[in-house]
Scaffold this motif. Structure first.
Motif, mmCIF file in Angstrom:
data_model
loop_
_atom_site.group_PDB
_atom_site.id
_atom_site.type_symbol
_atom_site.label_atom_id
_atom_site.label_comp_id
_atom_site.label_asym_id
_atom_site.label_seq_id
_atom_site.Cartn_x
_atom_site.Cartn_y
_atom_site.Cartn_z
ATOM 1 N N GLU A 238 9.860 89.814 -76.266
ATOM 2 C CA GLU A 238 8.869 89.222 -75.471
ATOM 3 C C GLU A 238 9.819 88.228 -74.668
ATOM 4 N N SER A 240 10.491 85.803 -70.949
ATOM 5 C CA SER A 240 9.766 85.378 -69.715
ATOM 6 C C SER A 240 10.287 85.868 -68.407
ATOM 7 N N ASP A 241 9.500 86.095 -67.537
ATOM 8 C CA ASP A 241 9.880 86.851 -66.330
ATOM 9 C C ASP A 241 10.068 85.794 -65.122
ATOM 10 N N ALA A 243 10.150 86.043 -62.254
ATOM 11 C CA ALA A 243 9.364 86.165 -61.002
ATOM 12 C C ALA A 243 7.961 85.612 -61.170
ATOM 13 N N GLY A 244 7.714 84.962 -62.429
ATOM 14 C CA GLY A 244 6.348 84.479 -62.552
ATOM 15 C C GLY A 244 5.198 85.397 -63.358
ATOM 16 N N LYS A 245 5.680 86.660 -63.740
ATOM 17 C CA LYS A 245 4.795 87.543 -64.323
ATOM 18 C C LYS A 245 4.779 87.347 -65.878
ATOM 19 N N PRO A 246 3.763 87.725 -66.708
ATOM 20 C CA PRO A 246 3.402 87.236 -67.786
ATOM 21 C C PRO A 246 4.742 87.522 -68.841
ATOM 22 N N GLN A 247 5.516 88.697 -68.672
ATOM 23 C CA GLN A 247 6.504 88.740 -69.355
ATOM 24 C C GLN A 247 7.496 89.877 -68.616
ATOM 25 N N ARG A 248 8.700 89.972 -69.220
ATOM 26 C CA ARG A 248 9.496 91.038 -68.379
ATOM 27 C C ARG A 248 9.070 92.374 -69.194
ATOM 28 N N MET A 249 9.040 93.411 -68.531
ATOM 29 C CA MET A 249 8.567 94.605 -68.964
ATOM 30 C C MET A 249 9.480 95.945 -68.809
ATOM 31 N N ASP A 252 14.058 96.407 -68.432
ATOM 32 C CA ASP A 252 14.234 95.118 -68.429
ATOM 33 C C ASP A 252 14.624 94.349 -69.119
#
Length: 271
Positions: A238, A240-241, A243-249, A252
């Motif tokens: 986990e 943080s993204d 770009a403001g999304k909940p998390q990197r997926m 990435d």
């Protein structure tokens, strides 16, 4: 498997399981924590058949399902037992419309009803702490599950959430040591101010690699060594993204996961 197997929570990847298995095996991990959730390879609705297929697919890559992240009912417990999956990880959100105490009582009633199935199938529910309106600390976990045999209900300690809540590592491990039987999590987090100095401060939790968060992985490993912890070390992957999304997926996360995995391996090399 290794003395202390290292697994990864495969939440970042929603591709077919053979593709996910190849990614995880390439990292040299021992197993996975599989999300059994809508939108993933196995869902609560196809749990029995899905877990059987997932176990088969992963075994061809030399991997085990060390745990699943799921809701809990007798069907999921039976499916885990049939496929040699020892742990169902859950969290315990608090419903403030009824309050903390009644929320805890509701969880205990649910656990009580599931004890016969857990015993019959040799499966354990692992409750993970989570910051915010959840059972968020080691002391909170102990309050929730102290009355249960760890064979049935155990703790999954996540020190990142303890750090966000302000609970020291050595104290957290000491509090919950007798309830740690299957898995602990290794991720990291910190509070970051997200507005300017002219306004009342607003903070957000940021998920990061081992070196930048609110607690020391080295101290956590040292504490686990002292209590003789013998379970799985899980990397939740986990981060943080920006770009403001909940998390990197997706892929990435891989550079960050590799960094954390290398550090964790260095810490447990002589354990």
């Amino acid at each position: 498997m290794a003395k202390h197997p290292i697994s990864v929570f495969t939440k970042p990847w929603t591709e077919p399981l053979p593709i996910v298995a190849d990614k995880v095996a390439a990292l040299g991990l021992d197993g996975i924590e599989l999300p059994v959730r809508p939108g993933y390879q196995v869902t609560p609705e196809n749990g029995a058949a899905g877990l059987a297929d997932a176990t088969r697919v992963l075994s061809t890559s030399g991997l085990k399902i060390t745990s699943i992240a799921s809701t809990v009912d007798e069907a999921i417990i039976a499916a885990c037992g049939d496929n040699g999956i020892p742990l169902i990880r859950i969290m315990a959100p608090i419903d403030l419309s009824i309050g903390y105490i009644r929320s805890i009582e509701n969880y205990r009633r649910q656990f009580d009803a599931l004890l016969p199935a857990l015993d019959r199938h040799g499966v354990t529910i692992g409750v993970q702490n989570h910051y915010g309106c959840f059972v968020g600390s080691a002391v909170g976990l102990l309050h929730l599950i102290e009355q249960y045999d760890p064979r049935h209900i155990c703790a999954v300690l996540d020190m990142a959430h303890c750090a966000v809540d302000g609970e020291p590592t050595a104290m957290a491990v000491d509090i919950i040591k007798d309830r740690l039987s299957h898995q602990v999590n290794f991720k990291n987090a910190y509070h970051a101010r997200v507005n300017g100095p002219e306004d009342e401060a607003v903070y957000k939790v940021k998920w990061t690699t081992h070196r930048h968060g609110g607690y020391s992985w080295r101290e956590f490993v040292d504490c686990l060594k002292k209590i003789g912890f013998a379970g799985t070390l899980c990397l939740p992957a986990e981060y943080s993204d920006p770009a403001g999304k909940p998390q990197r997926m997706g892929d990435d996360v891989i550079p960050y996961l590799k960094e954390d995995l290398a550090h964790l391996r260095s810490l447990v090399a002589d354990w």
